[in-house]
Design a protein around this motif. Structure first.
Motif: not given
Length: 318
Positions: A18-19, A21-30, A57-74
């Protein structure tokens, strides 16, 4: 209940920028799609979510990219920036609220697991024509992001219980058009859109039994024995969270309301709408998905040629 870690690890969270900070907007899965290419079984990794999450993400935040937050093994998390244009949807069914990104980055550093064919729900059940052990009234589970507590240092998905209320035989009107959707009795809220939904069955397929002597139940004929049978829970991937039914402000009087992402006041009716996973299975057969997998398969074959040339020679000569 021992809930499978593989399901929890299949989930990742989606953030918009949102320019400030990063705002949580949804979930996805592999999900992994397996197929044979030149006689060799290969797998393609997809990240699946609801189409409207990416479009918002494009309509309300004018984003060209989305950010996927993943857990690291470390430990900790890491964000992957994925172009919105990399998410593909159906070119045939414009009402399908489902989209997928064919994963094109190295995911070996991440603590993730992909859902395979063993999690796919039986097609006869998905058709809704007959009721099997996973029918109406069956328990269901949603795994996804809870917007009030999603983890500061790690993704912490919640596991939410529901029940299958209806397998509609008619199309349901949505903002994307008339779509085939399942109805679950449970409340939905911000962050759950795009989450995987599983039907839960309990059966004797993987049950365990133990028989022991019970001295407290001794009788004149000797010891009494008791047998304990534990039923295993089986999980089938039912679909992807679309959202929930809402009543507009003018229709609910003084009832408790909330504002949707578009700003209008609505009342959550407590009925969740779910896009069937069978739509994803159909979409990945469309030409633009097949073209992407064809490139990936050729690249995998080239890597196998280098690491295991004897396998390539065997399969191509058989």
């Amino acid at each position: 209940m021992n809930f499978p870690d593989s399901i929890l690890q299949s989930v990742a969270f989606i953030f918009a920028d949102n320019s400030t900070t990063l705002v949580p907007v949804g979930t996805g899965f592999f999900v992994t799609i397996s197929e044979y290419f030149r006689g060799i079984q290969l797998g393609t990794l997809y990240f699946v979510t609801a189409r409207h999450v990416i479009e918002n993400c494009a309509a309300y935040y004018s984003n060209r990219d989305v950010n996927l937050r993943l857990n690291l093994k470390s430990g900790g998390t890491e964000n992957i920036s994925v172009p919105i244009s990399a998410f593909k949807q159906s070119h045939i069914d414009s009402s399908a609220d489902i989209t997928a990104w064919q994963v094109s980055v190295d995911v070996s550093r991440y603590a993730l697991a992909a859902l395979g064919p063993q999690f796919m729900a039986p097609r006869d059940f998905l058709s809704g024509r007959k009721i099997y052990k996973n029918g109406i009234g069956t328990d269901a589970i949603i795994v996804g992001l809870y917007h009030r507590m999603y983890g500061a240092d790690r993704n912490i998905p919640i596991v939410k219980r529901a029940s299958i209320s209806a397998v509609p035989e008619e199309l349901i009107r949505t903002k994307l058009g008339h779509a085939k959707l399942y109805i679950l009795e449970t409340f939905s809220f911000g962050g759950l859109s795009g989450s995987p939904v599983f039907s839960v069955s309990r059966g004797y397929e993987n049950a365990t039994a133990s028989t022991t002597a019970n001295s407290s139940r001794r009788n004149d004929h000797g010891l009494a024995f008791q047998t304990i049978i534990k039923l295993e829970e089986n999980y089938s991937l039912l679909g992807v969270v679309h959202g929930h039914w809402e009543t507009e402000e003018e229709n609910f009087g003084t009832a408790q309301s909330h504002k949707s992402i578009g700003g209008s006041k609505t009342l959550n009716e407590g009925m969740m709408l779910v896009t069937p996973i069978e739509l994803f299975e159909e979409i990945v057969k469309e030409d633009h998905f097949c073209a992407g997998r064809d490139i990936s398969n050729r690249q995998q074959i080239e890597r196998i040629k280098i690491s295991h040339p004897e396998l390539i020679e065997k399969f191509l000569t058989d």
